[in-house]
Write a protein that holds these residues in place. Structure first.
Motif, mmCIF file in Angstrom:
data_model
loop_
_atom_site.group_PDB
_atom_site.id
_atom_site.type_symbol
_atom_site.label_atom_id
_atom_site.label_comp_id
_atom_site.label_asym_id
_atom_site.label_seq_id
_atom_site.Cartn_x
_atom_site.Cartn_y
_atom_site.Cartn_z
ATOM 1 N N CYS A 68 0.853 -1.189 0.000
ATOM 2 C CA CYS A 68 0.000 0.000 0.000
ATOM 3 C C CYS A 68 0.887 1.236 0.000
ATOM 4 N N PRO A 69 1.263 1.730 -1.179
ATOM 5 C CA PRO A 69 2.189 2.860 -1.256
ATOM 6 C C PRO A 69 1.583 4.180 -0.791
ATOM 7 N N ASN A 70 0.279 4.333 -0.919
ATOM 8 C CA ASN A 70 -0.420 5.538 -0.438
ATOM 9 C C ASN A 70 -1.876 5.167 -0.180
ATOM 10 N N SER A 71 -2.633 6.085 0.340
ATOM 11 C CA SER A 71 -3.998 5.752 0.773
ATOM 12 C C SER A 71 -4.941 5.502 -0.392
ATOM 13 N N SER A 72 -4.505 5.770 -1.623
ATOM 14 C CA SER A 72 -5.385 5.569 -2.784
ATOM 15 C C SER A 72 -5.090 4.294 -3.549
ATOM 16 N N HIS A 73 -3.952 3.682 -3.311
ATOM 17 C CA HIS A 73 -3.532 2.534 -4.102
ATOM 18 C C HIS A 73 -3.207 1.330 -3.223
ATOM 19 N N LEU A 74 -3.580 0.171 -3.733
ATOM 20 C CA LEU A 74 -3.325 -1.079 -3.026
ATOM 21 C C LEU A 74 -2.976 -2.132 -4.063
ATOM 22 N N PHE A 75 -1.937 -2.894 -3.772
ATOM 23 C CA PHE A 75 -1.506 -3.961 -4.675
ATOM 24 C C PHE A 75 -1.542 -5.300 -3.937
ATOM 25 N N LEU A 76 -1.710 -6.354 -4.718
ATOM 26 C CA LEU A 76 -1.566 -7.703 -4.192
ATOM 27 C C LEU A 76 -0.616 -8.443 -5.116
ATOM 28 N N HIS A 77 0.585 -8.715 -4.631
ATOM 29 C CA HIS A 77 1.603 -9.395 -5.422
ATOM 30 C C HIS A 77 1.450 -10.905 -5.226
ATOM 31 N N LEU A 78 1.476 -11.608 -6.347
ATOM 32 C CA LEU A 78 1.206 -13.043 -6.347
ATOM 33 C C LEU A 78 2.420 -13.802 -6.873
ATOM 34 N N HIS A 79 2.821 -14.869 -6.193
ATOM 35 C CA HIS A 79 3.909 -15.700 -6.714
ATOM 36 C C HIS A 79 3.756 -17.130 -6.226
ATOM 37 N N THR A 80 4.089 -18.049 -7.092
ATOM 38 C CA THR A 80 3.993 -19.494 -6.848
ATOM 39 C C THR A 80 2.651 -19.873 -6.245
ATOM 40 N N LEU A 81 1.581 -19.454 -6.929
ATOM 41 C CA LEU A 81 0.246 -19.760 -6.427
ATOM 42 C C LEU A 81 -0.117 -21.210 -6.702
ATOM 43 N N GLN A 82 -1.190 -21.652 -6.035
ATOM 44 C CA GLN A 82 -1.713 -23.003 -6.188
ATOM 45 C C GLN A 82 -3.073 -22.937 -6.890
ATOM 46 N N PRO A 83 -3.487 -24.012 -7.527
ATOM 47 C CA PRO A 83 -4.805 -23.997 -8.199
ATOM 48 C C PRO A 83 -5.945 -23.609 -7.256
ATOM 49 N N GLU A 84 -5.845 -23.955 -5.978
ATOM 50 C CA GLU A 84 -6.928 -23.614 -5.040
ATOM 51 C C GLU A 84 -6.993 -22.118 -4.724
ATOM 52 N N ASP A 85 -6.003 -21.370 -5.222
ATOM 53 C CA ASP A 85 -6.041 -19.911 -5.063
ATOM 54 C C ASP A 85 -6.906 -19.247 -6.130
ATOM 55 N N SER A 86 -7.382 -20.018 -7.077
ATOM 56 C CA SER A 86 -8.284 -19.475 -8.100
ATOM 57 C C SER A 86 -9.553 -18.988 -7.412
ATOM 58 N N ALA A 87 -9.896 -17.728 -7.656
ATOM 59 C CA ALA A 87 -11.034 -17.115 -6.972
ATOM 60 C C ALA A 87 -11.234 -15.714 -7.524
ATOM 61 N N LEU A 88 -12.235 -15.033 -7.005
ATOM 62 C CA LEU A 88 -12.441 -13.609 -7.286
ATOM 63 C C LEU A 88 -11.786 -12.822 -6.156
ATOM 64 N N TYR A 89 -10.884 -11.918 -6.499
ATOM 65 C CA TYR A 89 -10.209 -11.106 -5.499
ATOM 66 C C TYR A 89 -10.787 -9.700 -5.552
ATOM 67 N N LEU A 90 -11.355 -9.315 -4.427
ATOM 68 C CA LEU A 90 -12.042 -8.034 -4.328
ATOM 69 C C LEU A 90 -11.264 -7.065 -3.456
ATOM 70 N N CYS A 91 -11.187 -5.856 -3.913
ATOM 71 C CA CYS A 91 -10.603 -4.762 -3.149
ATOM 72 C C CYS A 91 -11.747 -3.888 -2.637
ATOM 73 N N ALA A 92 -11.590 -3.323 -1.468
ATOM 74 C CA ALA A 92 -12.593 -2.416 -0.922
ATOM 75 C C ALA A 92 -11.902 -1.269 -0.205
ATOM 76 N N SER A 93 -12.632 -0.171 -0.016
ATOM 77 C CA SER A 93 -12.093 0.947 0.751
ATOM 78 C C SER A 93 -13.196 1.509 1.645
ATOM 79 N N SER A 94 -12.777 2.231 2.686
ATOM 80 C CA SER A 94 -13.726 2.872 3.591
ATOM 81 C C SER A 94 -13.012 3.982 4.341
ATOM 82 N N GLN A 95 -13.783 4.766 5.067
ATOM 83 C CA GLN A 95 -13.168 5.655 6.044
ATOM 84 C C GLN A 95 -12.624 4.786 7.171
ATOM 85 N N ALA A 96 -11.712 5.321 7.934
ATOM 86 C CA ALA A 96 -11.097 4.531 9.002
ATOM 87 C C ALA A 96 -11.900 4.544 10.282
#
Lengths: 113, 111
Positions: A68-96
């Motif tokens: 999370c480099p700043n409050s507006s951006h979020l990354f998810l880095h993926l490496h050596t995943l498994q087939p069971e990691d197949s899914a829908l990945y959702l990002c969300a934001s809110s006030q704190a």
């Protein structure tokens, strides 16, 4: 610009690949989240960032690495995943604080082959 | 720990009223949310309850009883476009702003 955007929308990757998912929010929020949604399972919280600081790691395997480099951006880095990691990945934001309803992006449909 | 239960599937007809129930167990309750999710789309926020009682917003209402660990979402004058999954989510004081979601209730509205 829509509230929460995610790229890519679809991703197919092999188990030895490295890829990254990107999320951007245009709502002035200061908390961001990654969720995993698999068929027949509830939304699973993966990571929470408040004011760019990671405040929750919900026992997620190390092959998933958030950034999370700043409050507006979020990354998810993926490496050596498994087939069971197949899914829908959702990002969300809110006030704190306060009611803090979360606004979701459209998700990235990930398939690991 | 935390546990959220809601029915897996419900069916109803256009124009009818449907009530989707949600029961939860959490040690530090700090709010309950309902979200709607159409197939292949992101969840969208519907309602928020933190105090006991009924919150009404157009055709949708949400009720909370903290002593019973119970909430329901009431949908009136059902339309075909209301066919979707409805997700109940609870916030716990120890978890900050993070939400714990139930498995969702898939509602099918027929004509």
């Amino acid at each position: 610009e829509t509230g929460v955007t995610q790229t890519p929308r679809h991703l197919v990757m092999g188990m030895t690949n490295k890829k990254s998912l990107k999320c951007e929010q245009h709502l002035g929020h200061n908390a961001m989240y990654w969720y995993k949604q698999s068929a027949k399972k509830p939304l699973e919280l993966m990571f929470v960032y408040n004011f760019k600081e990671q405040t929750e790691n919900n026992s997620v395997p190390s092959r998933f690495s958030p950034e999370c480099p700043n409050s507006s951006h979020l990354f998810l880095h993926l490496h050596t995943l498994q087939p069971e990691d197949s899914a829908l990945y959702l990002c969300a934001s809110s006030q704190a604080g306060g009611r803090a309803e979360q606004y979701f992006g459209p998700g990235t449909r990930l398939t690991v082959t | 720990g935390q546990n959220i239960d809601q029915p897996t599937e419900m069916t109803a007809t256009e124009g009818a009223i449907v009530q989707i129930n949600c029961t939860y167990q959490t040690s530090g309750f700090n709010g309950l949310f309902w979200y709607q999710q159409h197939a292949g789309e992101a969840p969208t926020f519907l309602s928020y309850n933190v105090l006991d009682g009924l919150e009404e917003k157009g055709r949708f209402s949400s009720f909370l009883s903290r002593s019973k660990g119970y909430s329901y979402l009431l949908l009136k004058e059902l339309q075909m476009k209301d066919s979707a999954s409805y997700l109940c989510a609870v916030r716990d004081r120890q978890a900050g702003t993070a939400l714990i979601f139930g498995k969702g209730t898939t509602l099918s509205v027929s004509s």
